[in-house]
Motif scaffolding. Structure first.
Motif, PDB file in Angstrom:
ATOM      1  N   PHE A 146       1.061  -1.155  -0.027  1.00 20.92           N
ATOM      2  CA  PHE A 146       0.046   0.085  -0.154  1.00 20.92           C
ATOM      3  C   PHE A 146       0.711   1.375   0.196  1.00 20.92           C
ATOM      4  N   VAL A 147       1.598   1.436   0.821  1.00 21.95           N
ATOM      5  CA  VAL A 147       2.786   2.274   1.021  1.00 21.95           C
ATOM      6  C   VAL A 147       3.742   2.702  -0.370  1.00 21.95           C
ATOM      7  N   GLY A 148       4.012   1.387  -1.025  1.00 20.72           N
ATOM      8  CA  GLY A 148       4.880   1.475  -2.146  1.00 20.72           C
ATOM      9  C   GLY A 148       3.968   1.858  -3.322  1.00 20.72           C
ATOM     10  N   ALA A 149       2.656   1.702  -3.235  1.00 23.18           N
ATOM     11  CA  ALA A 149       1.706   2.131  -4.506  1.00 23.18           C
ATOM     12  C   ALA A 149       1.769   3.525  -4.669  1.00 23.18           C
ATOM     13  N   PHE A 150       2.188   4.203  -3.476  1.00 18.28           N
ATOM     14  CA  PHE A 150       2.288   5.877  -3.759  1.00 18.28           C
ATOM     15  C   PHE A 150       3.312   6.303  -4.527  1.00 18.28           C
ATOM     16  N   PRO A 151       4.615   5.993  -4.290  1.00 20.87           N
ATOM     17  CA  PRO A 151       5.864   6.417  -5.289  1.00 20.87           C
ATOM     18  C   PRO A 151       5.466   5.415  -6.650  1.00 20.87           C
ATOM     19  N   GLY A 152       4.909   4.413  -6.516  1.00 25.70           N
ATOM     20  CA  GLY A 152       4.831   3.849  -7.951  1.00 25.70           C
ATOM     21  C   GLY A 152       3.612   4.314  -8.719  1.00 25.70           C
ATOM     22  N   ALA A 153       2.948   5.272  -8.247  1.00 25.10           N
ATOM     23  CA  ALA A 153       1.686   5.717  -8.973  1.00 25.10           C
ATOM     24  C   ALA A 153       2.103   7.185  -9.410  1.00 25.10           C
ATOM     25  N   ILE A 154       3.281   7.714  -8.859  1.00 20.38           N
ATOM     26  CA  ILE A 154       3.723   9.081  -9.141  1.00 20.38           C
ATOM     27  C   ILE A 154       4.206   9.288 -10.827  1.00 20.38           C
ATOM     28  N   PRO A 155       4.880   8.489 -11.144  1.00 17.28           N
ATOM     29  CA  PRO A 155       5.418   8.651 -12.488  1.00 17.28           C
ATOM     30  C   PRO A 155       4.387   8.980 -13.684  1.00 17.28           C
ATOM     31  N   PHE A 156       3.016   8.473 -13.743  1.00 21.49           N
ATOM     32  CA  PHE A 156       2.127   8.607 -14.702  1.00 21.49           C
ATOM     33  C   PHE A 156       1.718  10.169 -14.748  1.00 21.49           C
ATOM     34  N   MET A 157       1.453  10.767 -13.333  1.00 20.42           N
ATOM     35  CA  MET A 157       0.866  12.090 -13.142  1.00 20.42           C
ATOM     36  C   MET A 157       2.302  12.850 -13.385  1.00 20.42           C
ATOM     37  N   LEU A 158       3.408  12.420 -13.040  1.00 21.44           N
ATOM     38  CA  LEU A 158       4.660  13.149 -12.971  1.00 21.44           C
ATOM     39  C   LEU A 158       4.577  13.831 -14.488  1.00 21.44           C
ATOM     40  N   GLY A 159       4.425  12.848 -15.628  1.00 22.15           N
ATOM     41  CA  GLY A 159       4.311  13.581 -16.834  1.00 22.15           C
ATOM     42  C   GLY A 159       3.694  14.752 -17.286  1.00 22.15           C
ATOM     43  N   GLU A 170      -6.755  16.160 -13.359  1.00 13.65           N
ATOM     44  CA  GLU A 170      -6.218  15.626 -14.385  1.00 13.65           C
ATOM     45  C   GLU A 170      -4.979  14.621 -13.692  1.00 13.65           C
ATOM     46  N   ALA A 171      -4.099  15.422 -13.113  1.00 12.27           N
ATOM     47  CA  ALA A 171      -2.781  14.413 -12.627  1.00 12.27           C
ATOM     48  C   ALA A 171      -3.157  13.663 -11.375  1.00 12.27           C
ATOM     49  N   GLY A 172      -4.203  14.121 -10.779  1.00 10.51           N
ATOM     50  CA  GLY A 172      -4.862  13.160  -9.557  1.00 10.51           C
ATOM     51  C   GLY A 172      -5.502  11.861 -10.349  1.00 10.51           C
ATOM     52  N   THR A 173      -6.262  12.157 -11.511  1.00  7.41           N
ATOM     53  CA  THR A 173      -6.822  10.894 -11.905  1.00  7.41           C
ATOM     54  C   THR A 173      -5.861   9.900 -12.464  1.00  7.41           C
ATOM     55  N   LEU A 174      -4.767  10.434 -13.177  1.00  8.13           N
ATOM     56  CA  LEU A 174      -3.770   9.760 -13.604  1.00  8.13           C
ATOM     57  C   LEU A 174      -2.963   8.781 -12.427  1.00  8.13           C
ATOM     58  N   PHE A 175      -2.924   9.390 -11.344  1.00 14.33           N
ATOM     59  CA  PHE A 175      -2.210   9.042 -10.022  1.00 14.33           C
ATOM     60  C   PHE A 175      -3.121   7.830  -9.622  1.00 14.33           C
ATOM     61  N   LEU A 230     -12.181   4.496 -15.963  1.00 17.89           N
ATOM     62  CA  LEU A 230     -13.140   5.099 -16.920  1.00 17.89           C
ATOM     63  C   LEU A 230     -13.535   6.358 -16.413  1.00 17.89           C
ATOM     64  N   LEU A 231     -12.937   6.958 -15.728  1.00 18.30           N
ATOM     65  CA  LEU A 231     -13.499   8.218 -15.038  1.00 18.30           C
ATOM     66  C   LEU A 231     -13.368   9.237 -15.798  1.00 18.30           C
ATOM     67  N   PRO A 232     -12.135   9.296 -16.840  1.00 17.76           N
ATOM     68  CA  PRO A 232     -12.140  10.446 -17.839  1.00 17.76           C
ATOM     69  C   PRO A 232     -13.333  10.467 -18.748  1.00 17.76           C
ATOM     70  N   CYS A 233     -14.253   9.500 -19.020  1.00 20.47           N
ATOM     71  CA  CYS A 233     -15.298   9.476 -19.949  1.00 20.47           C
ATOM     72  C   CYS A 233     -16.438  10.166 -19.372  1.00 20.47           C
ATOM     73  N   LEU A 234     -16.489  10.347 -17.999  1.00 19.07           N
ATOM     74  CA  LEU A 234     -17.386  10.877 -17.450  1.00 19.07           C
ATOM     75  C   LEU A 234     -17.675  12.445 -17.421  1.00 19.07           C
ATOM     76  N   GLY A 235     -16.595  13.147 -17.609  1.00 15.48           N
ATOM     77  CA  GLY A 235     -16.769  14.413 -17.832  1.00 15.48           C
ATOM     78  C   GLY A 235     -16.449  15.523 -16.580  1.00 15.48           C
ATOM     79  N   TYR A 236     -15.919  14.722 -15.635  1.00 18.18           N
ATOM     80  CA  TYR A 236     -15.369  15.316 -14.442  1.00 18.18           C
ATOM     81  C   TYR A 236     -14.047  15.545 -13.795  1.00 18.18           C
ATOM     82  N   THR A 237     -13.082  15.287 -14.866  1.00 19.28           N
ATOM     83  CA  THR A 237     -11.661  15.051 -14.650  1.00 19.28           C
ATOM     84  C   THR A 237     -11.049  16.376 -15.602  1.00 19.28           C
ATOM     85  N   GLY A 238     -11.366  17.402 -15.710  1.00 15.40           N
ATOM     86  CA  GLY A 238     -10.922  18.420 -16.343  1.00 15.40           C
ATOM     87  C   GLY A 238     -10.516  18.198 -17.641  1.00 15.40           C
TER      88      GLY A 238
END
Length: 298
Positions: A146-159, A170-175, A230-238
């Motif tokens: 669980f703890v490791g999932a945080f640094p592991g999820a950063i690269p996608f939103m880092l871009g 937007e970045a939060g959704t990628l994370f 699928l969140l990006p298809c709902l119109g709430y992710t900026g």
């Protein structure tokens, strides 16, 4: 001359191993994907930024892996899959590894800072969480994943942050997407490498065992992953959104990965776990490609 060439090849090979080049490149792909999703008319594409993100991102991931191998050198020596790494095998001294890790950290932070301060900040947070929390927790509790999932999820939103200089929905959704992906991916690895991890006292599965409960949780987090993707298809992710056609493809990819998670529940074998791991790697890559292609075809 032959001796010199052999020596250089060994150095290159050790560098690739201590930075886990294969893993680093796959993580880097996520950052590049995030950058391609983030740039637009307001934040124009820049080859220089992409280059700094690529080199800086590799340095940050490589530094995390190098620090990790220094900290776990005695434990790595106990496991078949890690005992031949440069530090536990004795090919590279601890001091040399620390110098490599420190230089990579410095170069990575400087390059990411030149993009923008927020990108460097998240890169630094990633290294800190990976080395200071995730690594020591692996021998203490299954919550390490669980703890490791945080640094592991950063690269996608880092871009995305590198492209825009902003951290928003937007970045939060990628994370979130890559955060949920970590669980079925790493639990499948923890399952088929259970006996090897056990030699070093690593707790990687949520229940600590290859049991029905672990398999159920793997299915549950795969479902959360499908919903997040699928969140990006709902119109709430900026500014980050996908078309209905892309949403269908993303959903089908999710069902495909869910199939392998269900097979793990049914079979509870190392073979089924390895199949899920391979499916998870293919899934995250195809998902990111789908997002990118959809953006440029709209």
């Amino acid at each position: 001359m032959t001796t010199t060439v052999f020596y250089v090849k060994n150095i290159v090979q050790d560098f690739k191993e201590i930075t886990k080049a294969g893993l680093a490149i796959s993580v880097l792909f996520s950052s590049i994907a995030g950058y391609l999703l983030g740039f637009d008319d307001q934040f124009p594409f820049s080859w220089l930024t992409l280059l700094m993100l690529s080199v800086g991102g590799y340095c940050m991931v490589g530094a995390s892996n190098a620090f990790n191998q220094v900290i776990e050198k005695d434990l790595d020596a106990l496991m078949d899959r890690t005992k031949n790494r440069p530090v536990p095998s004795g090919r590279m001294s601890v001091n040399t590894a620390l110098v490599v890790a420190s230089l990579l950290t410095l170069i990575g932070l400087v390059l990411l800072y030149l993009i923008n301060p927020k990108t460097a900040m998240f890169g630094a947070i990633s290294i800190f969480l990976y080395t200071s929390l995730y690594t020591p927790l692996k021998t203490k509790t299954p919550l390490s994943v669980f703890v490791g999932a945080f640094p592991g999820a950063i690269p996608f939103m880092l871009g995305w942050v590198a492209a825009t200089g902003n951290f928003g929905i937007e970045a939060g959704t990628l994370f979130l997407i890559q955060f949920f992906w970590q669980f079925p991916h790493f639990w499948s690895i923890g399952w088929f490498l259970y006996e090897d991890y056990e030699k070093a006292g690593f707790f990687m599965l949520p229940t600590g065992k290859k049991d029905k409960s672990t398999a159920i949780q793997t299915i549950l987090y795969t479902c959360w992953l499908i919903i997040a993707s699928l969140l990006p298809c709902l119109g709430y992710t900026g500014q980050f959104f996908i078309s209905p056609i892309a949403a269908i493809i993303v959903f089908l990819l999710g069902l495909w990965m869910l199939y392998f998670a269900v097979q793990l529940y049914k079979q509870r074998t190392a073979k089924a776990a390895k199949a899920l791991m391979l499916a998870s790697v293919s899934y995250i890559t195809l998902l990111q490609i789908t997002y990118i292609v959809d953006k440029f075809l709209r």
